[in-house]
Design a protein around this motif. Structure first.
Motif, PDB file in Angstrom:
ATOM      1  N   GLY A  25       0.770  -1.228   0.022  1.00 31.13           N
ATOM      2  CA  GLY A  25      -0.059  -0.528   0.059  1.00 31.13           C
ATOM      3  C   GLY A  25       1.075   1.130  -0.338  1.00 31.13           C
ATOM      4  O   GLY A  25       0.103   2.958  -0.176  1.00 31.13           O
ATOM      5  N   ARG A  36       0.977   4.358  -2.989  1.00 25.80           N
ATOM      6  CA  ARG A  36       0.501   5.852  -2.746  1.00 25.80           C
ATOM      7  C   ARG A  36       2.418   6.426  -3.331  1.00 25.80           C
ATOM      8  O   ARG A  36       2.161   7.166  -3.808  1.00 25.80           O
ATOM      9  CB  ARG A  36       0.600   5.951  -1.673  1.00 25.80           C
ATOM     10  CG  ARG A  36      -0.952   5.249  -0.873  1.00 25.80           C
ATOM     11  CD  ARG A  36      -1.927   6.465  -1.329  1.00 25.80           C
ATOM     12  NE  ARG A  36      -3.341   5.434  -0.863  1.00 25.80           N
ATOM     13  CZ  ARG A  36      -4.311   6.010  -1.419  1.00 25.80           C
ATOM     14  NH1 ARG A  36      -4.644   7.227  -2.312  1.00 25.80           N
ATOM     15  NH2 ARG A  36      -5.428   5.457  -1.178  1.00 25.80           N
ATOM     16  N   ILE A  53      -7.303   5.574  -5.359  1.00 23.64           N
ATOM     17  CA  ILE A  53      -5.561   4.700  -4.730  1.00 23.64           C
ATOM     18  C   ILE A  53      -4.319   5.569  -4.902  1.00 23.64           C
ATOM     19  O   ILE A  53      -3.780   4.824  -4.819  1.00 23.64           O
ATOM     20  CB  ILE A  53      -6.185   3.009  -5.609  1.00 23.64           C
ATOM     21  CG1 ILE A  53      -5.222   3.805  -6.696  1.00 23.64           C
ATOM     22  CG2 ILE A  53      -7.343   2.994  -5.578  1.00 23.64           C
ATOM     23  CD1 ILE A  53      -5.312   1.553  -7.466  1.00 23.64           C
ATOM     24  N   TYR A 102      -1.137  -2.132  -8.381  1.00 24.57           N
ATOM     25  CA  TYR A 102      -0.907  -2.620  -7.657  1.00 24.57           C
ATOM     26  C   TYR A 102       0.853  -3.646  -8.412  1.00 24.57           C
ATOM     27  O   TYR A 102       2.158  -3.453  -7.812  1.00 24.57           O
ATOM     28  CB  TYR A 102      -0.936  -3.956  -6.811  1.00 24.57           C
ATOM     29  CG  TYR A 102      -1.267  -3.162  -5.557  1.00 24.57           C
ATOM     30  CD1 TYR A 102      -1.792  -2.821  -4.155  1.00 24.57           C
ATOM     31  CD2 TYR A 102      -2.806  -2.049  -5.617  1.00 24.57           C
ATOM     32  CE1 TYR A 102      -0.886  -2.076  -3.225  1.00 24.57           C
ATOM     33  CE2 TYR A 102      -3.843  -1.820  -4.508  1.00 24.57           C
ATOM     34  CZ  TYR A 102      -2.058  -1.386  -2.967  1.00 24.57           C
ATOM     35  OH  TYR A 102      -3.525  -0.750  -2.289  1.00 24.57           O
ATOM     36  N   ALA A 120      -3.164  -7.360  -1.996  1.00 25.75           N
ATOM     37  CA  ALA A 120      -3.675  -6.161  -2.016  1.00 25.75           C
ATOM     38  C   ALA A 120      -4.125  -5.237  -2.183  1.00 25.75           C
ATOM     39  O   ALA A 120      -5.225  -4.513  -1.449  1.00 25.75           O
ATOM     40  CB  ALA A 120      -2.274  -5.433  -2.065  1.00 25.75           C
ATOM     41  N   ALA A 121      -4.265  -5.707  -4.093  1.00 24.41           N
ATOM     42  CA  ALA A 121      -5.781  -5.210  -4.613  1.00 24.41           C
ATOM     43  C   ALA A 121      -6.664  -5.594  -3.952  1.00 24.41           C
ATOM     44  O   ALA A 121      -7.731  -4.605  -4.318  1.00 24.41           O
ATOM     45  CB  ALA A 121      -5.401  -5.279  -6.490  1.00 24.41           C
ATOM     46  N   HIS A 163      -7.576  -4.179  -0.633  1.00 26.75           N
ATOM     47  CA  HIS A 163      -7.921  -2.490  -0.646  1.00 26.75           C
ATOM     48  C   HIS A 163      -9.294  -2.181  -1.345  1.00 26.75           C
ATOM     49  O   HIS A 163     -10.075  -1.687  -0.720  1.00 26.75           O
ATOM     50  CB  HIS A 163      -6.703  -2.283  -1.682  1.00 26.75           C
ATOM     51  CG  HIS A 163      -6.904  -0.642  -2.222  1.00 26.75           C
ATOM     52  ND1 HIS A 163      -5.826   0.076  -2.096  1.00 26.75           N
ATOM     53  CD2 HIS A 163      -7.879   0.638  -1.776  1.00 26.75           C
ATOM     54  CE1 HIS A 163      -6.414   1.278  -1.833  1.00 26.75           C
ATOM     55  NE2 HIS A 163      -7.345   1.142  -1.794  1.00 26.75           N
ATOM     56  N   ALA A 201     -12.943  -0.588   1.223  1.00 25.41           N
ATOM     57  CA  ALA A 201     -13.156   0.286   0.479  1.00 25.41           C
ATOM     58  C   ALA A 201     -15.047   0.279   0.774  1.00 25.41           C
ATOM     59  O   ALA A 201     -15.854   0.586   1.102  1.00 25.41           O
ATOM     60  CB  ALA A 201     -12.281   1.071  -0.394  1.00 25.41           C
ATOM     61  N   LEU A 230     -12.238   4.187  -1.542  1.00 21.42           N
ATOM     62  CA  LEU A 230     -10.784   3.911  -2.493  1.00 21.42           C
ATOM     63  C   LEU A 230      -9.419   4.471  -1.415  1.00 21.42           C
ATOM     64  O   LEU A 230      -7.969   4.176  -1.299  1.00 21.42           O
ATOM     65  CB  LEU A 230     -10.763   3.557  -3.253  1.00 21.42           C
ATOM     66  CG  LEU A 230     -11.628   2.526  -3.901  1.00 21.42           C
ATOM     67  CD1 LEU A 230     -12.083   2.779  -5.663  1.00 21.42           C
ATOM     68  CD2 LEU A 230     -10.661   1.511  -3.637  1.00 21.42           C
ATOM     69  N   VAL A 290      -8.340   3.968   2.685  1.00 13.43           N
ATOM     70  CA  VAL A 290      -7.582   2.734   2.177  1.00 13.43           C
ATOM     71  C   VAL A 290      -6.082   3.034   2.339  1.00 13.43           C
ATOM     72  O   VAL A 290      -5.390   3.721   1.067  1.00 13.43           O
ATOM     73  CB  VAL A 290      -7.779   2.257   2.121  1.00 13.43           C
ATOM     74  CG1 VAL A 290      -6.748   0.498   2.131  1.00 13.43           C
ATOM     75  CG2 VAL A 290      -9.314   1.452   1.543  1.00 13.43           C
ATOM     76  N   ASP A 291      -5.431   2.761   3.659  1.00  5.13           N
ATOM     77  CA  ASP A 291      -3.373   3.180   3.423  1.00  5.13           C
ATOM     78  C   ASP A 291      -2.989   1.181   3.852  1.00  5.13           C
ATOM     79  O   ASP A 291      -3.552   0.700   3.443  1.00  5.13           O
ATOM     80  CB  ASP A 291      -3.497   4.494   4.477  1.00  5.13           C
ATOM     81  CG  ASP A 291      -3.934   3.970   5.311  1.00  5.13           C
ATOM     82  OD1 ASP A 291      -4.101   3.080   6.138  1.00  5.13           O
ATOM     83  OD2 ASP A 291      -3.778   5.083   6.198  1.00  5.13           O
ATOM     84  N   LEU A 342      -4.475  -1.839   5.161  1.00  3.24           N
ATOM     85  CA  LEU A 342      -4.089  -3.078   4.494  1.00  3.24           C
ATOM     86  C   LEU A 342      -3.674  -4.107   4.759  1.00  3.24           C
ATOM     87  O   LEU A 342      -4.420  -5.775   4.962  1.00  3.24           O
ATOM     88  CB  LEU A 342      -3.361  -2.792   2.923  1.00  3.24           C
ATOM     89  CG  LEU A 342      -3.766  -2.639   2.168  1.00  3.24           C
ATOM     90  CD1 LEU A 342      -2.935  -1.834   0.491  1.00  3.24           C
ATOM     91  CD2 LEU A 342      -5.327  -2.760   1.457  1.00  3.24           C
TER      92      LEU A 342
END
Length: 264
Positions: free
Chosen positions: A10, A14, A39, A205, A218-219, A222, A226, A248, A251-252, A256
């Motif tokens: 995650g 970002r 995201i 991701y 992870a995707a 996420h 959300a 969405l 979410v960090d 996750l």
């Protein structure tokens, strides 16, 4: 699945703001673009054959979604997938409604031979793509993710990538490892394009996470987190769609790390 890996995935997303080249269906372009922006990724909808291959070479990842495919976009999809493979760009195949219609089924079969990094679909689509089923009812699955697990593992070994099967509990495999992602909300199935947007999020991701299996988990986590947050506030599917985009964005990596993720 190590919570630290999901947190790192995650954070990496970002920090990187990947450019995701989306060759996707006309119904879902807006929600896919908005979900990617939420995201922290950057979307681009380049689906002309004159540009698709060239753009795939500079994008961070590529999404190929055959939902409303035409002759022109099919050519662009082949070019983009081929170029992505040649330059090492991760790419995702979303075989929407494969099995029920000949043209898209043959196209998806050609694309599988180009070895996608990830195949993401519902159980009926994955079974049909692997030649083990005839597809669902349009874009709706008539099979369960668990029923498609063995086929998904075989398909992952064949492509050398990861296969994700969406459902009430998502199943993700690289042919050996199997991870299940729970959570989410039934309202996702009543929101046009949520599943297709997931394909774009998977691509984002995959561009920023070294292990493709971790990226796909992870995707999915996420999106599920959300959806849970949005469903708790929504009055129905209309408000859910807008609240899901907000969620969405929220979410960090720490969120996750708390996702409902179970390794087999």
């Amino acid at each position: 699945m190590d919570a630290i890996d999901l947190r790192a995935a995650g954070t990496a997303l970002r920090d990187s703001a990947p450019l995701v080249h989306c060759l996707t269906n006309t119904v879902v372009q807006t929600i896919t673009a908005n979900a990617l922006l939420a995201i922290g990724a950057a979307p681009a909808m380049v689906d002309d054959p004159a540009e698709a291959g060239e753009f795939a070479a500079v994008a961070s990842a590529v999404l190929v979604n055959v939902g409303t495919v035409q002759q022109r976009t099919a050519e662009a999809m082949r070019l983009a997938a081929r170029t992505a493979g040649e330059v090492g760009t991760p790419w995702v195949l979303d075989p929407v409604a494969v099995g029920g219609l000949t043209f898209r089924t043959e196209l998806a079969a050609d694309l599988v031979e180009l070895r996608p990094t990830v195949v993401r679909g519902n159980a009926s689509e994955v079974l049909a793509l692997a030649g083990a089923g005839k597809g669902g009812r349009g874009v709706e699955s008539t099979d369960s993710p668990e029923a498609a697990l063995e086929t998904a593992q075989e398909l992952a070994r064949r492509t050398g990538g990861v296969v994700a099967v969406s459902g009430p509990v998502d199943v993700v495999t690289d042919g050996e490892r199997v991870v299940r992602v729970g959570g989410g909300s039934p309202l996702l199935t009543r929101t046009t394009g949520a599943g297709c947007a997931l394909g774009g999020i998977v691509a984002a991701y995959a561009a920023t996470t070294g292990d493709p299996l971790t990226a796909v988990v992870a995707a999915h986590a996420h999106v599920a987190l959300a959806a849970e947050a949005a469903a708790g506030l929504a009055a129905g599917p209309g408000t859910f769609a807008a609240l899901w985009l907000d969620a969405l964005d929220a979410v960090d990596g720490d969120a996750l790390a708390r996702a409902d993720v179970r390794s087999a």
